[in-house]
Structures are given as C-alpha cells and as structure tokens.
Design a protein around this motif. Structure first.
Motif, PDB file in Angstrom:
ATOM      1  N   ASN A  70       0.785  -1.283   0.129  1.00 24.90           N
ATOM      2  CA  ASN A  70      -0.175  -0.023  -0.055  1.00 24.90           C
ATOM      3  C   ASN A  70       0.821   1.286  -0.125  1.00 24.90           C
ATOM      4  O   ASN A  70       0.585   2.253  -0.878  1.00 24.90           O
ATOM      5  N   TYR A  71       1.987   1.325   0.803  1.00 23.30           N
ATOM      6  CA  TYR A  71       2.834   2.546   0.818  1.00 23.30           C
ATOM      7  C   TYR A  71       3.689   2.773  -0.215  1.00 23.30           C
ATOM      8  O   TYR A  71       3.704   3.637  -0.928  1.00 23.30           O
ATOM      9  N   TYR A  90       1.893  -1.498 -12.223  1.00 21.45           N
ATOM     10  CA  TYR A  90       2.469  -2.494 -11.665  1.00 21.45           C
ATOM     11  C   TYR A  90       2.070  -2.410 -10.260  1.00 21.45           C
ATOM     12  O   TYR A  90       1.678  -3.653  -9.609  1.00 21.45           O
ATOM     13  N   THR A  91       2.116  -1.467  -9.552  1.00 14.43           N
ATOM     14  CA  THR A  91       1.982  -1.377  -8.326  1.00 14.43           C
ATOM     15  C   THR A  91       0.495  -1.341  -7.854  1.00 14.43           C
ATOM     16  O   THR A  91       0.275  -1.784  -6.866  1.00 14.43           O
ATOM     17  N   ALA A  92      -0.172  -0.710  -8.723  1.00 14.04           N
ATOM     18  CA  ALA A  92      -1.641  -0.789  -8.572  1.00 14.04           C
ATOM     19  C   ALA A  92      -1.953  -2.371  -8.714  1.00 14.04           C
ATOM     20  O   ALA A  92      -2.911  -2.506  -7.732  1.00 14.04           O
ATOM     21  N   LEU A  97      -4.091  -7.292  -5.870  1.00 17.72           N
ATOM     22  CA  LEU A  97      -4.075  -8.736  -5.544  1.00 17.72           C
ATOM     23  C   LEU A  97      -3.957  -8.806  -4.084  1.00 17.72           C
ATOM     24  O   LEU A  97      -4.319  -9.559  -3.423  1.00 17.72           O
ATOM     25  N   ALA A  98      -3.040  -7.699  -3.399  1.00 17.96           N
ATOM     26  CA  ALA A  98      -3.098  -7.833  -1.960  1.00 17.96           C
ATOM     27  C   ALA A  98      -4.382  -7.655  -1.265  1.00 17.96           C
ATOM     28  O   ALA A  98      -4.815  -8.270  -0.021  1.00 17.96           O
ATOM     29  N   LYS A  99      -5.274  -6.875  -1.974  1.00 18.25           N
ATOM     30  CA  LYS A  99      -6.754  -6.541  -1.305  1.00 18.25           C
ATOM     31  C   LYS A  99      -7.777  -7.736  -1.884  1.00 18.25           C
ATOM     32  O   LYS A  99      -8.830  -7.481  -1.534  1.00 18.25           O
ATOM     33  N   ILE A 105      -7.958   1.818  -6.774  1.00 20.68           N
ATOM     34  CA  ILE A 105      -8.236   3.127  -6.841  1.00 20.68           C
ATOM     35  C   ILE A 105      -6.891   3.658  -7.919  1.00 20.68           C
ATOM     36  O   ILE A 105      -5.941   3.473  -7.691  1.00 20.68           O
ATOM     37  N   ILE A 106      -7.462   4.186  -9.052  1.00 24.66           N
ATOM     38  CA  ILE A 106      -6.497   4.683 -10.159  1.00 24.66           C
ATOM     39  C   ILE A 106      -6.641   6.183 -10.137  1.00 24.66           C
ATOM     40  O   ILE A 106      -7.910   6.642  -9.809  1.00 24.66           O
TER      41      ILE A 106
END
Length: 150
Positions: A70-71, A90-92, A97-99, A105-106
């Motif tokens: 998230n950070y 990529y980070t989104a 996937l983590a959530k 949220i874009i």
C-alpha cells in the motif's frame, strides 16, 4: 509376538480411525497407554512447526507485506515523473492482488490503465497459460503463479 500383535492392532485401529492423532486421543479418553514411536514424535513436531509458521505468516508477515504494498503504491501515485504509467500499473496490480480484488483506485488521468491491470490480474489468478503481459509487454509463463498445495 505380543509386540507384533500390538503393532498389527494399532495399525488396523489407525486405518479405521483415520490418523494416529485420533487413535491417541481415543486411547487417552479411555485411559489406555499409547505406543509413542520416533516417527510419531517427528510427525508431531513437524505439525507443531507448520502451525507456528502459519501463525507467524498470518499475524506478522502478511500484514507487513500488505502495508508495504500500500505504501509503495501511494508513493508511486505521489511521484511526479514522466511515463510512470507502467510503474503505476504494476504497483496498482500488487495493491489489487493484496486486497483480494477489492478497491482498485486509479488516480485521475490514468483511467486507461484499469483495463490492462484487470487483464493482468485475470492472467495471474487463472495461472494456466503463457502470454504477453498487458502491463510489462514481455512473455510471462503465468503457470508459475499457481500456488503450490501442501
């Protein structure tokens, strides 16, 4: 001979009851002694270690990884660099996937990324093919993402 008969009856009882743990629990309930062997001790220790590892994963590692992801995503959103679409996508994807697929949220101006992020997530979750990554543009064997079963 008595030891052999005890072993045969123990084995037959185990097959009928399902596991040595069930049999030993039943014996304890009936105040009967248990035949504790080295392989049972090794099995019990391995079961204990696996349960400890699972607790450590659930209580420590998973929350820390989720916070890091998230950070990381929030940091990439706040960085003002040119052509950061691929990094942002990529980070989104990691955040999505983590959530577990909830709450993607874009940031404003990057709505076009949601399509490639969704395609990539579906390829990772299905984990059954080799194809070109919608985000990175390289061939990836998504079968490597299949989670091994214990």
């Amino acid at each position: 001979m008595k030891t052999l008969l005890l072993f045969i009856s123990l084995t037959l009882s185990t097959w009928a009851n399902g596991s040595f743990y069930d049999l030993y629990a039943q014996n304890r309930a009936n105040n009967r002694p248990n035949l504790i062997t080295a392989d049972f001790i090794a099995s019990a220790y391995a079961t204990y270690k696996l349960s400890r590892v699972q607790k450590i994963e659930d209580r420590v590692l998973i929350p820390r990884v989720l916070n890091f992801i998230n950070y990381l995503y929030k940091g990439v959103v706040e960085i003002n660099i040119e052509n950061n679409e691929q990094t942002l996508a990529y980070t989104a994807l990691l955040s999505l996937l983590a959530k577990k697929g909830r709450e993607l949220i874009i940031p404003d101006g990057y709505e076009s990324l949601s399509n490639s992020i969704t395609k990539e997530a579906k390829l990772i979750i299905s984990a059954n093919s080799t194809s070109i990554s919608p985000i990175m543009g390289i061939r990836i064997d998504y079968r490597d993402f299949k989670v091994p079963t214990r």
